[in-house]
Design a protein around this motif. Structure first.
Motif, mmCIF file in Angstrom:
data_model
loop_
_atom_site.group_PDB
_atom_site.id
_atom_site.type_symbol
_atom_site.label_atom_id
_atom_site.label_comp_id
_atom_site.label_asym_id
_atom_site.label_seq_id
_atom_site.Cartn_x
_atom_site.Cartn_y
_atom_site.Cartn_z
ATOM 1 N N ARG A 75 0.904 -1.213 -0.035
ATOM 2 C CA ARG A 75 -0.030 0.102 -0.102
ATOM 3 C C ARG A 75 0.796 1.190 0.095
ATOM 4 N NH1 ARG A 75 -3.011 -3.540 3.670
ATOM 5 N NH2 ARG A 75 -4.880 -3.897 2.812
ATOM 6 N N LEU A 76 2.186 1.008 0.832
ATOM 7 C CA LEU A 76 2.948 2.470 0.675
ATOM 8 C C LEU A 76 3.494 2.447 -0.636
ATOM 9 C CD1 LEU A 76 4.451 1.747 4.265
ATOM 10 C CD2 LEU A 76 2.482 3.280 3.638
ATOM 11 N N ARG A 77 3.703 1.513 -1.578
ATOM 12 C CA ARG A 77 4.323 1.853 -2.558
ATOM 13 C C ARG A 77 3.506 1.789 -3.992
ATOM 14 N NH1 ARG A 77 7.574 -3.110 -3.935
ATOM 15 N NH2 ARG A 77 6.051 -4.325 -2.681
ATOM 16 N N ALA A 78 2.325 1.828 -3.615
ATOM 17 C CA ALA A 78 1.017 1.909 -4.929
ATOM 18 C C ALA A 78 1.101 3.250 -5.371
ATOM 19 C CB ALA A 78 -0.289 1.766 -4.137
ATOM 20 N N ARG A 79 1.190 3.301 -6.591
ATOM 21 C CA ARG A 79 1.139 4.587 -7.402
ATOM 22 C C ARG A 79 -0.014 5.441 -7.175
ATOM 23 N NH1 ARG A 79 0.845 5.405 -13.843
ATOM 24 N NH2 ARG A 79 2.000 7.225 -13.833
ATOM 25 N N CYS A 80 -1.315 4.828 -7.172
ATOM 26 C CA CYS A 80 -2.291 6.006 -6.741
ATOM 27 C C CYS A 80 -2.351 6.603 -5.640
ATOM 28 C CB CYS A 80 -3.440 4.664 -6.592
ATOM 29 S SG CYS A 80 -3.572 3.811 -5.110
ATOM 30 N N ASP A 140 -4.944 3.175 -16.530
ATOM 31 C CA ASP A 140 -3.570 3.232 -16.852
ATOM 32 C C ASP A 140 -2.890 3.700 -15.830
ATOM 33 O OD1 ASP A 140 -4.670 3.254 -19.568
ATOM 34 O OD2 ASP A 140 -4.927 5.276 -19.930
ATOM 35 N N ILE A 141 -2.990 4.198 -14.731
ATOM 36 C CA ILE A 141 -2.180 4.490 -13.727
ATOM 37 C C ILE A 141 -1.918 3.034 -13.109
ATOM 38 C CG2 ILE A 141 -2.111 5.480 -11.443
ATOM 39 C CD1 ILE A 141 -4.047 7.583 -12.312
ATOM 40 N N CYS A 142 -2.893 2.133 -12.927
ATOM 41 C CA CYS A 142 -2.559 1.099 -12.356
ATOM 42 C C CYS A 142 -1.791 0.165 -13.041
ATOM 43 C CB CYS A 142 -4.028 0.140 -12.360
ATOM 44 S SG CYS A 142 -5.247 0.717 -10.991
ATOM 45 N N SER A 158 -0.205 8.987 -4.994
ATOM 46 C CA SER A 158 0.204 10.325 -5.412
ATOM 47 C C SER A 158 -0.882 10.751 -6.374
ATOM 48 C CB SER A 158 1.510 10.379 -6.147
ATOM 49 O OG SER A 158 1.285 9.320 -7.306
ATOM 50 N N GLU A 159 -2.229 10.159 -6.647
ATOM 51 C CA GLU A 159 -3.235 10.603 -7.285
ATOM 52 C C GLU A 159 -4.417 10.903 -6.546
ATOM 53 O OE1 GLU A 159 -2.737 10.878 -10.771
ATOM 54 O OE2 GLU A 159 -0.872 9.721 -10.659
ATOM 55 N N GLY A 160 -5.326 11.620 -7.359
ATOM 56 C CA GLY A 160 -6.570 11.768 -6.638
ATOM 57 C C GLY A 160 -7.454 10.935 -6.724
ATOM 58 N N MET A 161 -8.216 10.511 -5.549
ATOM 59 C CA MET A 161 -8.889 9.411 -5.384
ATOM 60 C C MET A 161 -10.147 9.395 -6.257
ATOM 61 S SD MET A 161 -8.176 6.919 -3.346
ATOM 62 C CE MET A 161 -6.625 7.184 -4.254
#
Length: 109
Positions: A19-24, A52-54, A26-29
Motif C-alpha cells: 500500500r505504501l508503494r502503490a502508484r495511486c 492506465d495508472i494501475c 500520488s493521485e486523486g481518489m
C-alpha cells in the motif's frame, strides 16, 4: 496513533508495504472512485484513466488480489473496475462448478 502505523503492525510486512508503494497514493481518489450521478461515458473515461495508472504500478498484483479477496465493492483496484471484479468472480465460480461437475461425472464412471 497514525493509521499507517496501525496497518504496519496489524498486517504482515509484505501486505502492509504494498500500500505504501502503490502508484495511486500520488493521485486523486476521484480517478479511482465514481462520484454520484456519473454517466456511462464519463465513467468509462475515468476508469480507463485509473487503469492506465494501475498498469504502471509496481504493486498491481497485490492490489488486485486484495480487492478480489476482500470483495471490494467500489472503485478501481489493481487495474480492475467494479464490473471487472464481478465478472472475474462469476467466471471463477463457473469454473469451480464445472470442475466439480467434471469430477463427479468421472467418479461415477
Amino acid at each position: 496513533m497514525p493509521l499507517h502505523n496501525f496497518t504496519t503492525v496489524a498486517a504482515p510486512p509484505d501486505e502492509a508495504d504494498w500500500r505504501l508503494r502503490a502508484r495511486c497514493r500520488s493521485e486523486g481518489m476521484d480517478v479511482f472512485f465514481s462520484p454520484s450521478g456519473e454517466n456511462k461515458p464519463r465513467r468509462a473515461e475515468r476508469e480507463r484513466a485509473a487503469k492506465d495508472i494501475c498498469a504502471a504500478c509496481p504493486v498491481i498484483d497485490w492490489c488486485r488480489d486484495h480487492a478480489l479477496t476482500v470483495q471490494e465493492p467500489y472503485g478501481v483496484w489493481g487495474g480492475m473496475s467494479e464490473a471487472d471484479r464481478r465478472k472475474s468472480t462469476e467466471i471463477g465460480r463457473d469454473m469451480r462448478v464445472r470442475s466439480l461437475h467434471f469430477l463427479q461425472f468421472h467418479r461415477q464412471n
